[in-house]
Motif scaffolding. Structure first.
Motif, PDB file in Angstrom:
ATOM      1  N   TYR B 250       0.825  -1.212   0.000  1.00 49.38           N
ATOM      2  CA  TYR B 250       0.000   0.000   0.000  1.00 49.38           C
ATOM      3  C   TYR B 250       0.857   1.259   0.000  1.00 49.38           C
ATOM      4  CZ  TYR B 250      -3.346   3.558   1.348  1.00 49.38           C
ATOM      5  OH  TYR B 250      -4.100   4.709   1.383  1.00 49.38           O
ATOM      6  N   THR B 251       1.911   1.265   0.812  1.00 54.03           N
ATOM      7  CA  THR B 251       2.789   2.430   0.853  1.00 54.03           C
ATOM      8  C   THR B 251       3.432   2.648  -0.517  1.00 54.03           C
ATOM      9  OG1 THR B 251       3.277   1.735   3.114  1.00 54.03           O
ATOM     10  CG2 THR B 251       4.593   3.531   2.226  1.00 54.03           C
ATOM     11  N   GLU B 252       3.881   1.548  -1.112  1.00 57.04           N
ATOM     12  CA  GLU B 252       4.486   1.627  -2.442  1.00 57.04           C
ATOM     13  C   GLU B 252       3.496   2.219  -3.445  1.00 57.04           C
ATOM     14  OE1 GLU B 252       4.667  -2.053  -4.779  1.00 57.04           O
ATOM     15  OE2 GLU B 252       6.788  -1.683  -5.098  1.00 57.04           O
ATOM     16  N   ALA B 253       2.240   1.768  -3.366  1.00 57.26           N
ATOM     17  CA  ALA B 253       1.232   2.225  -4.313  1.00 57.26           C
ATOM     18  C   ALA B 253       0.914   3.709  -4.111  1.00 57.26           C
ATOM     19  CB  ALA B 253      -0.037   1.385  -4.162  1.00 57.26           C
ATOM     20  N   LEU B 254       0.859   4.149  -2.858  1.00 53.88           N
ATOM     21  CA  LEU B 254       0.605   5.564  -2.562  1.00 53.88           C
ATOM     22  C   LEU B 254       1.699   6.442  -3.143  1.00 53.88           C
ATOM     23  CD1 LEU B 254      -0.456   6.278   1.139  1.00 53.88           C
ATOM     24  CD2 LEU B 254      -1.734   6.768  -0.948  1.00 53.88           C
ATOM     25  N   LEU B 255       2.931   5.971  -3.019  1.00 54.03           N
ATOM     26  CA  LEU B 255       4.068   6.729  -3.514  1.00 54.03           C
ATOM     27  C   LEU B 255       4.058   6.762  -5.045  1.00 54.03           C
ATOM     28  CD1 LEU B 255       6.665   8.199  -2.674  1.00 54.03           C
ATOM     29  CD2 LEU B 255       7.861   6.024  -2.871  1.00 54.03           C
ATOM     30  N   ALA B 256       3.735   5.622  -5.650  1.00 55.54           N
ATOM     31  CA  ALA B 256       3.758   5.537  -7.111  1.00 55.54           C
ATOM     32  C   ALA B 256       2.694   6.428  -7.742  1.00 55.54           C
ATOM     33  CB  ALA B 256       3.554   4.086  -7.544  1.00 55.54           C
ATOM     34  N   ALA B 257       1.580   6.656  -7.023  1.00 57.01           N
ATOM     35  CA  ALA B 257       0.458   7.400  -7.592  1.00 57.01           C
ATOM     36  C   ALA B 257       0.726   8.905  -7.676  1.00 57.01           C
ATOM     37  CB  ALA B 257      -0.813   7.143  -6.775  1.00 57.01           C
ATOM     38  N   ILE B 258       1.780   9.389  -7.018  1.00 49.90           N
ATOM     39  CA  ILE B 258       2.098  10.820  -7.070  1.00 49.90           C
ATOM     40  C   ILE B 258       2.733  11.149  -8.421  1.00 49.90           C
ATOM     41  CG2 ILE B 258       3.467  12.668  -6.009  1.00 49.90           C
ATOM     42  CD1 ILE B 258       3.507  11.033  -3.433  1.00 49.90           C
ATOM     43  N   PRO B 259       2.200  12.125  -9.156  1.00 46.84           N
ATOM     44  CA  PRO B 259       2.850  12.499 -10.418  1.00 46.84           C
ATOM     45  C   PRO B 259       4.273  13.000 -10.146  1.00 46.84           C
ATOM     46  CG  PRO B 259       0.696  13.567 -10.200  1.00 46.84           C
ATOM     47  CD  PRO B 259       1.006  12.943  -8.878  1.00 46.84           C
ATOM     48  N   LYS B 260       5.233  12.538 -10.926  1.00 51.93           N
ATOM     49  CA  LYS B 260       6.628  12.930 -10.715  1.00 51.93           C
ATOM     50  C   LYS B 260       7.085  13.857 -11.838  1.00 51.93           C
ATOM     51  CE  LYS B 260       6.984   9.569  -7.545  1.00 51.93           C
ATOM     52  NZ  LYS B 260       5.601   9.081  -7.741  1.00 51.93           N
ATOM     53  N   LEU B 261       7.909  14.805 -11.475  1.00 55.05           N
ATOM     54  CA  LEU B 261       8.416  15.741 -12.476  1.00 55.05           C
ATOM     55  C   LEU B 261       9.308  15.070 -13.514  1.00 55.05           C
ATOM     56  CD1 LEU B 261       9.338  19.080 -10.716  1.00 55.05           C
ATOM     57  CD2 LEU B 261       7.656  18.678 -12.509  1.00 55.05           C
TER      58      LEU B 261
END
Ligand SMILES: Nc1ncnc2c1ncn2[C@@H]1O[C@H](COP(=O)(O)OP(=O)(O)OP(=O)(O)O)[C@@H](O)[C@H]1O
Ligand SMILES: Nc1ncnc2c1ncn2[C@@H]1O[C@H](COP(=O)(O)OP(=O)(O)O)[C@@H](O)[C@H]1O
Ligand code: SF4
Ligand code: SF4
Ligand SMILES: [Mg+2]
Ligand SMILES: [Mg+2]
Lengths: 323, 330
Positions: B250-261
């Motif tokens: 879940y933590t991994e998924a939350l982090l992955a969902a953030i748009p990255k520059l």
């Protein structure tokens, strides 16, 4: 996959647009001479802080707020000169999605009726036809029409309400959609779902988008080009990759620094702590960013910087652009 | 190491609803020392606000709370209302997502600040006024004297949040809870407010809890992070350890969902599909199983307990943790 041909003639052309609001005996200079274009099939991102005039610009494009001066050309026709039936016809081709999905849905109407409303306004009389089209767009945005059509907005989460708003904006088969901060009110995981949905819808329905947000990373995820706005004026316009890799305007640089990076080794830059934008009632002379700009000098307060090409396809309005 | 200022033990919050009892917080344990910052991260509806309200003893009337909230040696759950009121006014402070929650629209900023200060610090009016001006200056408000005479609606959202923070800080709290303090604000103002909170926290040696749905907000600013999902803490670790090696899908998924520059435009975001489970329905397996790409076997049958990883202070609740070192784990 079908590839959309990006034609040369822009679908939208905004030319030196000025929009003001009266506030008592004062004037709010919300948009002060903005020019931009959006090519067919393109997404233009528009970023800037709260109050810089993004929504005003979006609403003026749709003629929901009439400009004081300047022109809005849509598919070659001047919307600013249009009235009555002609304008209503044109408006079917351009739609708007708002930031607050829950507030933009009538709480007493059923989802099916909310999504069908634009069809009724557009004069689609055949009820079966309306039902079919509502069914189609609800499925397209990932909702089960049989489950949702009969329910009321309060039974849905923010993310689902935004899907409903997107369905409503698609039901007339528009060519152009102004998305005004469509994901700002949503949490990280729903935000990703809705951004993906907008991209899918764009490809599927051949849309052209003006995508407004204040978060550069969100804007980059969906935009071909990005326009950066500050206090009613454009600072910088360019292809997304280029603008993010090499910002030329100091304000773009500041916005980039302000994005929280999900990495504990990257210490947040304290340099962004340079206060809030000045009032648009009395904007600074010369460059409007000069009161917060670390590079500002005499010339910046005397002379308004014009947008000029600093690299191929990248334009900045600054006397001392970043190298 | 000093004794924790705050220890939450086995805290659960249930809310009666027409659909049945809703598990808003599902047996959470946490602790926090003076001078440290804890980040609580999770999606909307996962129980972050209810947990903070349980700490503050500010739950809706119909809520059922169990467990212990030990603050500065006292159990707040069992404290008499009068002592609780005093403690809350003096040692516990909160900043909400919408600053208007804590500001009174019909009173000037000066009146609100001075009232709070006089109530808690026993200062006379001139001294309270002086203190108010100092506080407004400390939170970065230009021309603080003029601001005192203004009403909240005359300030921008960022200004209002600064004022709400000034009021929260005015009683010199030992613990400050900031519940999504910047979610309603622009990125530039968000960065300023987070810097401000961090600076004041260091200066006052306060303990602070920052609640957010954005892992990016806590990455550089919290000492420890607790990730919540469906009312439970599902992963907890010192911030560096968490970002170096997260074990919860879940933590991994939350982090992955953030748009990255760094990502190219039009790259589909790795969104977490679906929504968290209905908190009024009983759940057999792992609460994340319906959305988890690693779910298998036991995940649908049993609830994974929170257990220690190889690093000290790192806990996770998963049958198939990711990024485990050789030989450790399920
Ligand atoms: N007054 C209330 N009565 C009944 N249920 C409630 C009440 N307040 C919150 N809830 C429910 O409790 C659960 C946890 O809510 P909480 O507000 O703590 O979550 P959160 O993580 O803060 O979410 P958000 O980011 O949306 O505020 C949710 O399922 C929510 O719908
Ligand atoms: N109806 C109105 N009357 C007076 N001022 C307004 C009105 N709507 C917007 N403004 C002002 O115009 C400026 C631009 O507003 P807006 O277009 O809403 O910006 P954004 O969408 O970027 O937040 C702001 O200073 C705002 O306060
Ligand atoms: S013109 Fe001057 S004040 Fe404006 S952005 Fe450029 S350097 Fe800064
Ligand atoms: S226990 Fe299973 S379902 Fe739950 S997070 Fe771990 S792998 Fe996924
Ligand atoms: Mg807006
Ligand atoms: Mg909350």
């Amino acid at each position: 996959m079908m590839q959309l041909a990006v034609q040369n003639e822009p679908l939208l052309n905004v030319d030196n647009l000025v929009v003001e609001y009266g506030l008592g005996n004062k004037t709010v200079h919300a948009v002060s001479g903005v020019s931009l274009h959006v090519a067919r099939g393109e997404t233009l991102g528009l970023v800037g802080e709260s109050g810089c005039g993004k929504s005003t610009l979006g609403r003026a494009v749709l003629q929901l707020r009439r400009a004081k001066s300047g022109r809005v050309l849509f598919d070659g026709e001047d919307l600013s000169a249009m009235e009555g039936e002609a304008l209503r016809k044109m408006r079917r081709r351009v739609q708007l999605i708002f930031q607050d999905p829950i507030a933009s849905l009538n709480p007493r109407r059923r989802i099916g009726d909310i999504v069908a409303e634009p069809l009724i306004i557009a004069g689609v009389k055949d009820a079966a036809e309306r039902k079919r089209r509502v069914h189609d767009v609800l499925s397209a945005v990932g909702l089960d029409p049989d489950l949702v059509a009969g329910r009321l907005p309060h039974e849905f989460s923010g993310g689902q309400c935004q899907r409903i708003c997107i369905a409503r904006s698609l039901v007339l088969n528009p060519e152009f959609i102004v998305c005004d901060e469509p994901v700002s009110a949503l949490d990280v995981s729903i935000r990703a779902q809705i951004l993906n949905l907008l991209e899918e819808m764009k490809a599927r329905f051949g849309l052209t988008l003006l995508f407004i947000a204040h978060d550069l990373a969100v804007v980059k995820a969906v935009s071909d080009r990005v326009a950066v706005m500050y206090l009613g004026r454009l600072c910088e316009v360019g292809r997304s990759e280029q603008l993010f890799a090499k910002p030329a305007h100091p304000y773009t640089g500041l916005l980039l620094e302000a994005i929280p990076v999900p990495d504990p080794d990257v210490r947040p830059a304290e340099s962004v702590a340079i206060g809030e934008p000045p009032s648009p009632i009395a904007p600074p002379s010369g460059c409007r960013f000069r009161t917060r700009c670390p590079r500002a000098d005499q010339r910046c307060s005397a002379e308004i910087p014009e947008l000029r090409e600093v690299a191929p396809g990248q334009f900045a309005a600054c006397h001392h652009p970043l190298a | 190491m000093s004794a924790p200022l705050l220890t939450i033990a086995d805290v659960a919050v249930e809310l009666p609803t027409p659909r049945g009892n809703l598990r808003a917080v599902d047996h959470v344990d946490l602790s926090l020392e003076a001078g440290r910052t804890l980040g609580i991260v999770g999606e909307s509806g996962c129980g972050k606000t209810m947990l903070s309200r349980a700490i503050l003893q500010l739950l809706p009337k119909k809520a059922k709370l169990s467990g212990r909230v030990m603050f500065d040696g006292q159990d707040l759950v069992r404290l008499a209302p009068e002592s609780l009121r005093r403690l809350r006014a003096r040692d516990l402070a909160v900043v909400f997502q919408d600053p208007m929650t804590s500001l009174n629209p019909v009173l000037t900023i000066g009146t609100q600040l001075m009232e709070t200060i006089q109530e808690h610090l026993e200062l006379d009016a001139p001294a309270a006024r002086k203190r108010s001006i100092e506080l407004l200056a400390a939170v970065g408000i230009p021309a603080p004297e003029q601001r005192l005479a203004q009403y909240p609606h005359q300030c921008s959202g960022g200004m209002r949040q600064r004022i709400a923070i000034a009021i929260a800080l005015s009683c010199e709290p030992k613990l400050l809870i900031a519940d999504e303090p910047t979610t309603a604000l622009d990125v530039t103002i968000q960065a300023q407010i987070l810097d401000l909170l961090a600076r004041e926290q260091r200066r006052r040696h306060m303990a602070m809890i920052i609640i957010t749905h954005d892992l990016g907000v806590v990455a550089g600013r919290a000492d420890e992070v607790a990730v919540m999902y469906a009312g439970r803490v599902v992963e907890r670790a010192p911030t560096q350890a968490l970002f170096k090696r997260m074990h919860m899908p879940y933590t991994e998924a939350l982090l992955a969902a953030i748009p990255k520059l760094e990502t190219a435009p039009h790259t589909p975001l790795p969104a977490i599909s679906g929504r968290p489970p209905d908190p009024t329905r009983p759940l057999k397996g792992c609460s994340f199983a319906q959305r988890c790409r690693y779910a298998a076997g036991r995940c649908h049958e049993a609830k994974p307990e929170l257990k220690s990883a190889e690093m000290p202070g790192h806990l996770y609740a998963c049958f198939h943790p990711i990024q485990m070192a050789e030989g450790i784990g399920a």
